[in-house]
Design an enzyme around this catalytic site. Sequence first.
Site, PDB file in Angstrom:
ATOM      1  N   PRO A 194      13.941  10.929 -12.472  1.00 41.92           N
ATOM      2  CA  PRO A 194      14.749   9.702 -12.504  1.00 41.92           C
ATOM      3  C   PRO A 194      15.827   9.669 -13.586  1.00 41.92           C
ATOM      4  O   PRO A 194      16.450   8.638 -13.801  1.00 41.92           O
ATOM      5  CB  PRO A 194      13.704   8.620 -12.768  1.00 41.92           C
ATOM      6  CG  PRO A 194      12.682   9.305 -13.604  1.00 41.92           C
ATOM      7  CD  PRO A 194      12.619  10.725 -13.111  1.00 41.92           C
TER       8      PRO A 194
ATOM      9  N   CYS B 118       4.953  19.152 -15.557  1.00 45.43           N
ATOM     10  CA  CYS B 118       3.917  18.248 -16.066  1.00 45.43           C
ATOM     11  C   CYS B 118       2.582  18.532 -15.387  1.00 45.43           C
ATOM     12  O   CYS B 118       1.735  17.650 -15.264  1.00 45.43           O
ATOM     13  CB  CYS B 118       4.322  16.783 -15.908  1.00 45.43           C
ATOM     14  SG  CYS B 118       4.647  16.264 -14.209  1.00 45.43           S
TER      15      CYS B 118
ATOM     16  N   ASP C 207      13.081  21.146 -14.095  1.00 41.84           N
ATOM     17  CA  ASP C 207      11.857  20.336 -14.183  1.00 41.84           C
ATOM     18  C   ASP C 207      11.247  20.311 -12.787  1.00 41.84           C
ATOM     19  O   ASP C 207      11.598  19.475 -11.952  1.00 41.84           O
ATOM     20  CB  ASP C 207      12.215  18.939 -14.673  1.00 41.84           C
ATOM     21  CG  ASP C 207      10.988  18.108 -15.025  1.00 41.84           C
ATOM     22  OD1 ASP C 207       9.866  18.610 -14.873  1.00 41.84           O
ATOM     23  OD2 ASP C 207      11.153  16.948 -15.433  1.00 41.84           O
TER      24      ASP C 207
END
Length: 437
Positions: free
Chosen positions: A256, A375, A322
């Site tokens: 985001p 993550c 990411d």
Amino acid sequence: MSSSAALRAQAARVVAAVMQGRSLETALRIDPAMAPQHRGLLRALVFDSVRWYLRLDPILRQLLSRRGQSLQPQVHALAIVGLCQLAYTDIPAHAAVNETVEAARLLGQARAAGMINAVLRRYQREGAALARRVDRDLATRTAHPRWLVEQLARDWPEQYLTILEANNQRPPFWLRVNRSKVAAAQYRRELEAHGFEIAASMFADEALMLARAVEVAELPGFAQGLVSVQDAAAQLAARLLAPQPHERVLDACAAPGGKTGHILELAPELDELVAVDASAERLQRVEENLQRLGVRARVIAADVADARAWWDGRPFDRILLDVPCSATGVIRRHPDVKLLRRAADIPALVAKQQKLLRACWSMLKPGGRLVYASCSALLAETADVIDGFLAHDSSARDSTREAFAAIGMDSGPGPGARIAVGTAGMDGFYYACLDKV
């Protein structure tokens, strides 16, 4: 009918949606006009019910009058919400029971109200004994799916019990001070003047952990872009990327936009930052974040791996990748991962990660740096991906140790750096800094 009962009915609807496969992010929609204390209670009921679902559900099964009894999804979810209040909150028991029973009627399930009442009353009498029975099993006691407990035990043999415990904690509230607009020390003083207690800090006070979570509107200068909410582990990404003036940077899988904004805060004199994400809907969040921070980037909706669809052929000096992953390192922020993620999902995620890494590497200049971020807490999605890549591409050098040392941290044995959830208050994360030789 009381507003408290209505909150519990709303919580049950959200929990039922998660039980049926929706993410918490999409299922929980909070009316901005709702009073702050009601917003806080709703979020707590939903997150704690999902967080502890895999422990509460076996307890519920023992409390039902008939073995194997099937419940309508919202009734099932409401029973979980009720048990959660009794087991994991300081809400007075009589209020928890009465308001949850009333919520059944608000859900159009008046016939289930008696059953809800009986289940919760019985839990008050027998809950401790039932809990001891289900807690003999580690997966149930820690409210994790069995496949994940087993995988964490293999991947983190010395730390997995600590990780399981940390996953069930409410996450800390980390801020990122926008040092391009305000000095970190000055913003710290501003927070303290407004009565905020700062529990910890990192990176010369740029990363600040508050003692309690607050609404972003309460933060001084939030609307003006003086500060953002971002976990300290996620704040490492831009620092490890170490963008320099007049470079061209790619933020792959950017939504985001928290890391996008941080890169531009650290290096406002970039020639260009290109933010790419496959989700046009989530890119709206990127645009909103950039506008609030007062920075600019070229935002593109595309599959990063399909370079022909969006890339102009000019290589990048720095790339932040990411990757989409299992999110098993951020379960304390996204407890629905426990219910939605399956072991069978991992191979497809790994294949996507490998594809994205190869594609982004081909867009990187010789002498440039790519930061692989994930993550995930699983080796398959992190160190194994990087290990395989390094073994097959001689142009890649793992510079993670030097990059971490440059920001005053130890990266561990490598390849890359694994951060266990809870380390220095951070989320679980993985980074690998790869330089193109």
